[in-house]
Design an enzyme around this catalytic site. Structure first.
Site, short mmCIF file in Angstrom:
data_model
loop_
_atom_site.label_atom_id
_atom_site.label_comp_id
_atom_site.label_asym_id
_atom_site.label_seq_id
_atom_site.Cartn_x
_atom_site.Cartn_y
_atom_site.Cartn_z
N LYS A 111 -8.20 -16.85 12.18
CA LYS A 111 -10.29 -16.46 12.68
C LYS A 111 -11.42 -16.53 11.51
O LYS A 111 -11.81 -16.58 11.64
CB LYS A 111 -9.83 -14.41 12.55
CG LYS A 111 -8.66 -14.63 14.18
CD LYS A 111 -9.24 -15.68 15.25
CE LYS A 111 -8.44 -14.83 16.57
NZ LYS A 111 -6.77 -15.04 16.93
C1 LIG Z 1 -5.85 -15.49 18.03
C2 LIG Z 1 -5.72 -16.61 17.38
C3 LIG Z 1 -4.60 -16.88 18.34
C4 LIG Z 1 -5.02 -17.48 19.55
O1 LIG Z 1 -5.87 -18.23 19.46
P1 LIG Z 1 -7.08 -18.25 21.30
O2 LIG Z 1 -8.64 -18.46 20.32
O3 LIG Z 1 -7.48 -17.00 21.17
O4 LIG Z 1 -6.73 -18.49 21.72
C5 LIG Z 1 -3.62 -17.81 17.97
N1 LIG Z 1 -2.08 -17.75 16.97
C6 LIG Z 1 -3.07 -16.48 15.53
C7 LIG Z 1 -2.10 -16.52 15.22
C8 LIG Z 1 -4.21 -15.74 16.17
O5 LIG Z 1 -5.07 -15.11 15.33
#
Ligand SMILES: *Cc1c(COP(=O)(O)O)cnc(C)c1O
Length: 499
Positions: A111
């Site tokens: 993120k």
């Molecule tokens: C947010 C997240 C996901 C999923 O990603 P999306 O964009 O919501 O599909 C997968 N793995 C981790 C560790 C995350 O923080």
């Protein structure tokens, strides 16, 4: 200049800057641009370029209305010393396959790639011809399934004229994830636990955005507009397109592929933001074979892609991959928009079906187009644990439980013939040290920090300092509220931050 409009109607158009500042369209739809793919990126020109240079090229293609100087400044600030690896998203070999490490940012989850960028893009939305009033404040509302919260806090803490409120599902994030959020410093931040799951929190945040009366009230009282740091915000989505190109460029540079060869990406998926960014990359000309959705036990996307019926009326599971424990994947709406060739009437109908009955059905012609691009699979919790153990046995490489879903799916689906396959690794295993340690057959000590040390002892992999130093930090935010009280909470925070 290319404009954005809602997935549910083309009546109102906005610039890229306005779309980022607003976060979500007034009718509840997500901002999309019909110009997606009208400017393409020639991957050959990216070989040997730095991540920052690739980012500038890709973002220029996706965010018309930002000047080159503005984007340069954003990229330099977002991808600087706060990253533990100078290539930002290093690609590593994993047996015959590849793994793209997206977790070297300040909060150790993928993120960060987008949330180091979003606040910087947001800061430029008050300049230029389509400027919002410079005295206008922004309050960022974020529902998190675990990782977005901390990454958004880290990105927006201390940013001028901006406040941020994070809602996380009480008891449904890992201990490390919780501590990361509740110890956040900064006068403009607030974190609160919500009695409910992520879907409840995300739906309530969307309702708050849709509540024009509340928005009017908040604006009148504290000169503040609400915006979003979730992947419903286009400014959150587009920085993720960059690493698909960066991965491809790394394979080209090491002569694993020639320009034009297809590559598959296997993506741990929750809200469908990360994998949708892969589709945007394809539209910009990246040679992709398949984009493979990897779900955990909450396999609503797997069922959708195999049956054409999206149905959230099912049991919700709290798993060891909490950031993927989602039953309403918001960004699917953008995918449906593009695959229906911009049929806003259809999208409106499907989304109103989802709101009223919790399900919708997509016409078969559209599903068959979707299946040409997207493949899918899922892992239950035993399979996740086995994947972590197997990846260690085969490669002496530790993966986190989210990445493990992708590892399992990679090893149980076919993939495009001859194409290299890349797993997107979305978090450091040290964010989930207990689950990982147990999966590796080790006994897990009582404290998550002792688990980190034990995992380090076992694997010799470095512990990110941002995680290890959480031990002993005093929690600032201990509140817990009901979903029904979220709107009131937002109003209070808007007032508090404006003082
Ligand atoms: C947010 C997240 C996901 C999923 O990603 P999306 O964009 O919501 O599909 C997968 N793995 C981790 C560790 C995350 O923080």
């Amino acid at each position: 200049m290319e404009l954005f409009h809602s997935t549910r109607s083309t009546d109102v158009t906005v610039t890229a800057k306005q779309a980022i500042r607003k976060g979500i369209a007034d009718d509840g739809g997500l901002f999309v641009s019909d110009g997606l793919g009208s400017v393409t990126v020639d991957v050959d020109t990216l070989v040997g370029k730095t991540y920052q240079e690739i980012a500038l090229t890709v973002l220029s293609a996706l965010l018309p209305g930002f000047s080159e100087a503005e984007l340069k400044e954003c990229v330099a600030g977002a991808y600087g010393q706060q990253w533990k690896d100078e290539t930002i998203t290093p690609l590593k070999e994993l047996g015959d396959d590849y793994i793209l490490e997206l977790f070297h940012g300040p909060t150790s989850a993928f993120k960060d790639v987008a949330l180091q960028m979003l606040p910087r893009l947001m800061a430029h939305t008050t300049s230029g011809t389509d400027a919002a009033s410079p005295t206008q404040r922004v309050l960022i509302l974020t529902a998190t399934s675990g990782d977005t919260g901390k990454a958004a806090l880290e990105g927006f803490a201390g940013v001028d004229s901006t406040g941020i409120v994070v809602f996380y599902p009480a008891g449904q994030v890992s201990e490390v994830q919780r501590l990361q959020m509740v110890t956040q410093q900064g006068a403009n931040v607030s974190v609160v636990a919500v009695r409910g799951n992520f879907d409840d929190a995300q739906s309530s945040v969307k309702n708050i955005f849709g509540d024009t009366l509340l928005g009017f009230d908040i604006d009148a009282q504290s000169h503040t507009r609400l915006s979003s740091a979730n992947s419903i915000n286009v400014g959150r989505l587009v920085p993720q397109v960059v690493y698909y190109f960066a991965a491809y460029a790394q394979l080209l540079a090491s002569q694993v592929i020639n320009n034009g060869d297809e590559v598959d990406f296997v993506v741990p998926t929750g809200n469908f933001g990360d994998i949708l960014a892969g589709y945007y990359a394809m539209r910009l000309g990246l040679p992709v074979g398949k984009l493979v959705v990897a779900s955990d036990k909450n396999n609503v996307l797997y069922d959708f892609l195999t049956t054409g019926i999206y149905d959230r009326n099912r049991e919700f599971f709290t798993t060891i991959s909490p950031s993927m424990d989602i039953l309403i994947s918001s960004n699917l709406e953008r995918m449906l928009y593009y695959f229906s060739d911009g049929d806003t009437e259809l999208i409106s109908r499907l989304m109103s079906d989802l709101a009223s009955t919790g399900r919708y059905e997509v016409p078969t012609e559209i599903m068959s187009k979707i299946r040409q691009v997207f493949d899918c699979g899922w892992a239950d919790e035993d399979q996740v644990r086995e994947a972590i153990a197997d990846c260690w046995d085969q490669n002496h490489y530790v993966i986190d439980p989210h990445t493990a879903c992708a590892y399992h799916v990679l090893n149980t689906t076919e993939g495009t013939p001859m194409a290299p396959r890349i797993i997107l690794s979305t978090a450091s295993p040290y964010k989930f040290p207990r689950a990982v340690l147990e999966a590796l057959g080790q006994s897990a000590p009582a404290s998550d920090f002792t688990c980190m040390d034990a995992l380090h002892e076992f694997s010799d992999m470095e512990i990110p300092s941002n995680l290890r130093t959480l031990e002993g930090m005093a929690p600032r935010f201990t509140g817990e509220i009901d979903v029904a009280d979220m709107a009131e909470y937002v109003k209070d925070m808007a007032t508090q931050f404006a003082q």
